[in-house]
Design an enzyme around this catalytic site. Structure first.
Site, short mmCIF file in Angstrom:
data_model
loop_
_atom_site.label_atom_id
_atom_site.label_comp_id
_atom_site.label_asym_id
_atom_site.label_seq_id
_atom_site.Cartn_x
_atom_site.Cartn_y
_atom_site.Cartn_z
N LYS A 1 -18.37 33.87 -48.35
CA LYS A 1 -19.01 32.66 -47.77
C LYS A 1 -20.40 33.11 -47.43
O LYS A 1 -21.05 33.84 -47.19
CB LYS A 1 -18.33 33.46 -45.70
CG LYS A 1 -18.82 32.61 -45.31
CD LYS A 1 -18.13 32.60 -43.33
CE LYS A 1 -19.16 32.23 -42.24
NZ LYS A 1 -18.50 32.29 -40.94
N ASP B 1 -25.34 29.49 -39.48
CA ASP B 1 -24.12 28.96 -38.09
C ASP B 1 -24.63 29.17 -36.90
O ASP B 1 -24.76 29.33 -36.03
CB ASP B 1 -23.25 30.48 -38.14
CG ASP B 1 -21.49 30.12 -37.87
OD1 ASP B 1 -22.20 28.59 -37.28
OD2 ASP B 1 -20.88 30.74 -37.56
N LYS C 1 -23.08 27.07 -30.17
CA LYS C 1 -23.27 29.01 -29.57
C LYS C 1 -24.03 28.88 -28.65
O LYS C 1 -24.98 28.85 -28.33
CB LYS C 1 -22.99 29.60 -31.08
CG LYS C 1 -22.52 30.05 -31.53
CD LYS C 1 -22.89 31.02 -32.90
CE LYS C 1 -21.69 31.08 -33.75
NZ LYS C 1 -20.49 31.63 -34.34
N GLU D 1 -16.07 27.71 -38.95
CA GLU D 1 -16.67 27.22 -40.92
C GLU D 1 -16.12 27.85 -41.42
O GLU D 1 -16.15 27.13 -42.76
CB GLU D 1 -17.91 26.80 -39.81
CG GLU D 1 -18.65 26.99 -40.40
CD GLU D 1 -18.82 28.64 -39.92
OE1 GLU D 1 -18.83 28.60 -38.22
OE2 GLU D 1 -19.81 29.67 -40.13
N ARG E 1 -13.80 29.49 -42.27
CA ARG E 1 -12.22 29.55 -43.04
C ARG E 1 -12.29 27.78 -43.82
O ARG E 1 -11.68 28.03 -45.12
CB ARG E 1 -11.21 29.89 -41.71
CG ARG E 1 -11.27 28.28 -41.57
CD ARG E 1 -11.12 28.67 -40.09
NE ARG E 1 -11.48 30.21 -38.85
CZ ARG E 1 -10.92 30.93 -38.07
NH1 ARG E 1 -9.12 29.96 -37.22
NH2 ARG E 1 -11.30 31.25 -37.43
#
Ligand code: BES
Ligand code: MN
Ligand code: ZN
Length: 483
Positions: A251, A256, A263, A335, A337
Site C-alpha cells: 500500500k 492519507d 480525518k 482507501e 483496500r
C-alpha cells in the site's frame, strides 16, 4: 562503518563491549574470551549487583582509557537472533553517541556466538540511523561517532548479509520518513526506477492514462482528489533458475488525509507513513537482489495520494475494480483496500505461487494488537506457518487473525454494488482483510500483513529509531531466503 577482525596486535579500541547472558555472569571463571583483568572487574560488578545480565541492560564503566560496557542478553535458554539484535543495536547506538570512535565486541560464552554473526552486521548497519536529512546541522549537532567495530568472532560473509538486511530496512525507512510534500506517487515511481537500475531489476510504471486503459478503477478513484496522479509500479527480480515465484504487494498512500471523509487533525498527523507497505516492498526487492536469492520476486506498489477536492471520489460513488467487481464507497478514508484491490488483481494475473501484501490498513488492527505487533491474515495454513517462523527469527512479532467470519462477511455486501468498502465499527481489521480476499485469484496462497501500529514509533527502542520502522522487511526477506 567498518567491521574488522580483532587481533592481539590490533591497536586498542576506544572501548570494550562485553555481551553476557545471566548464566554467563555466574560462570565468569570459565569464559575463555575474557582476559584476567576484565574478569576481575566484571566479577566485582556482578557481586556488587551492579550487573546481572538482565536482558537489554547496558552498564557503562569509565576506565582509565575509554569505557567498558556490559550488555545483558537475559537467560541463555531464551537466546535467539532477535534477542541479540535487540540488545546489541541499542548498545552500539549508545556507544556511538558517547563519543567512542571504535569498540571491541567480546562475546561472553560460545552460546551467543551462533546468533551473533549476521546480527552484528545488521546492528552495525542500523545503530546509527536517524532521519535527520532536513536538520540544519548547526554547532550543537553531534554526529554519531562510531566508525569501527572489532571482533574476534569474525565472519565476513555473514556480516555482509547482515549489512544487506540493514540497508534494505534503511532504504524503506528513509523513503517512508519523507513527508508528503517530498514524496508523491510519481516520486515513488522515480525511486523504484533508480532502484531497478542500481540492482538490475525490471521496472514498469503505469501512469494515470495507462491505469485507465488497464481498468484500475479503484486506484484511480482514490487518486482522483489529488493534483499528484496515482501510479502502479511493478518491479521484477528474476534469478536464472528460481525455486518459485512470489508477488509482494504494498500500500503506497503517500498521504492519507481521509479524502472527503476527512480525518480529524490528530489522526491525520503521521499519515505520511501510509506508504510504508510500498516502501517495504522496495526494501525487500533491494534485499532480494543484493542477496541473490533464488526466488523470482515481483514487487507491486499501488501509489496514490488520498486528498479531498472537487475532483475527489465521494461517499456513495460506485467504482469498478480491475477484476470487474463493483464497489460502493461508504467511506473515502477506507482507501487502502481500494488501491490494494487493483494491485492484488495485477499480482494474481502473474499466477505466482504466493502473494504477500503489506499495508498500514486499519486503526482497528492497532487497537487489537497494539503498537508492537502486526496482524497476519492468510488463506493458507502452510504459508501462515512459514511467515510466523520467519517472524520469530526476524523479531518482528505477528499475530494471526481470522479471515473467515460469516457475520462480517454479510456486511461486505452492498444493496447496489458487489461490495462496500467499509462496514460496522467493530472487527475493522477483519473486514478489511476479507475485502482484500475478493481480489486474490482463485487457488493462490496469500497472506496479508496489517502493519498499522508497528510501522512507526515515537520512541527509540530495540533496532528502531524515532519515525518509520520498516516493520515487515526483515520477515519477508527471512521468508524468501528460506524458500
Ligand atoms: N491509513 C489508515 C489506517 C491507519 C490508521 C494506519 C492509523 C496507521 C495508523 C487507513 O486508510 C484508514 O483510514 N482506515 C480507517 C478505515 C475506516 C474508515 C473503515 C480506520 O482504520 O479508521
Ligand atoms: Mn484512510
Ligand atoms: Zn490509509
Amino acid at each position: 562503518m567498518r567491521i574488522k577482525r580483532w587481533e592481539k596486535t590490533s591497536s586498542a579500541a576506544d572501548s570494550v563491549l562485553v555481551l553476557l547472558t545471566e548464566e554467563d555472569t555466574q560462570n565468569l571463571p570459565n569464559l575463555s574470551a575474557l582476559d584476567e583483568g576484565l574478569r576481575v572487574i566484571i566479577a566485582a560488578l556482578v557481586s556488587r549487583k551492579d550487573f546481572s545480565g538482565k536482558k537489554g541492560s547496558l552498564l557503562r564503566v569509565p576506565m582509565v582509557e575509554g569505557n567498558l560496557y556490559l550488555c545483558g542478553l537475559g537467560k541463555t535458554g531464551k537466546l535467539k537472533p532477535a534477542v541479540v539484535r535487540d540488545c546489541l543495536t541499542p548498545s552500539l547506538r549508545t556507544i556511538g553517541r558517547q563519543h567512542n570512535k571504535s569498540v571491541r565486541v567480546i562475546l561472553g560464552s560460545s552460546e551467543t556466538e551462533k546468533y551473533f554473526t549476521v546480527t552484528l552486521g545488521e546492528a552495525v548497519g542500523l545503530c546509527g540511523y536517524v532521519f535527520d536529512k532536513y536538520k540544519t546541522k548547526g554547532e550543537d549537532y553531534e554526529p554519531f561517532a562510531l566508525e569501527e567495530v572489532l571482533t574476534e568472532n569474525y565472519e565476513p560473509e555473514e556480516f555482509a548479509k547482515g549489512q544487506v538486511l540493514a540497508a534494505s530496512q534503511i532504504f524503506s525507512r528513509q523513503t517512508a520518513n519523507e513527508p508528503g510534500c517530498a514524496v508523491c506517487p510519481q516520486t515513488m515511481a522515480e525511486k523504484a526506477q533508480s532502484l531497478a537500475e542500481e540492482c538490475g531489476l525490471e521496472c514498469e510504471v503505469w501512469d494515470e492514462e495507462r491505469l485507465k486503459t488497464e481498468k484500475a478503477g479503484a486506484l484511480l478513484a482514490v487518486g482522483s482528489g489529488s493534483k499528484n496522479p496515482p501510479r502502479l509500479i511493478h518491479l521484477t527480480y528474476k534469478p536464472e533458475n528460481p525455486v518459485c515465484r512470489v508477488a509482494l504487494v504494498g500500500k503506497g498512500i503517500t498521504f492519507d488525509s481521509g479524502g472527503l471523509d476527512i480525518k480529524p487533525s490528530s489522526f491525520m498527523r503521521t499519515m505520511k507513513g501510509d506508504k510504508t507497505g510500498a516502501c517495504n516492498v522496495l526494501g525487500v526487492m533491494r534485499g532480494a537482489a543484493s542477496l541473490g536469492l533464488n526466488v523470482e520476486v515481483h514487487g507491486i506498489l499501488s501509489c496514490a495520494e488520498n486528498m479531498p477536492s472537487g475532483t475527489a471520489c465521494r461517499p456513495d460513488d460506485i467504482i469498478t475494480a480491475r477484476n470487474g467487481k463493483t464497489i460502493e464507497i461508504d467511506n473515502t478514508d477506507a482507501e487502502g483496500r481500494l488501491v490494494l484491490a487493483d494491485a492484488l488483481c495485477v499480482a494474481s494475473e502473474l499466477e505466482p505461487d504466493v502473494i504477500i501484501d503489506m499495508a498500514t490498513l486499519t486503526g482497528a488492527c492497532m487497537v487489537a494488537l497494539g503498537k508492537y505487533r502486526a496482524g497476519l491474515f492468510s488463506n493458507d495454513e502452510g504459508l501462515a506457518a512459514k511467515i510466523l517462523e520467519a517472524s520469530d527469527l526476524s523479531g518482528e512479532p505477528l499475530w494471526r487473525l481470522p479471515l473467515e467470519d460469516e457475520h462480517i462477511s454479510e456486511t461486505l455486501k452492498s444493496p447496489c454494488a458487489d461490495l462496500v468498502n467499509s462496514g460496522e465499527r467493530y472487527g475493522g481489521a477483519i473486514f478489511a482483510a476479507m475485502f482484500l480476499k475478493e481480489f486474490v485469484g482463485e487457488g493462490i496462497a496469500w497472506a496479508h500483513m496489517d502493519i498499522a501500529g508497528p510501522d512507526s514509533t515515537d520512541k527509540e527502542y530495540g533496532v528502531y529509531s524515532k519515525g518509520m520502522t520498516a516493520f515487515g522487511v526483515r520477515t519477508c526477506l527471512e521468508y524468501l531466503a528460506e524458500l
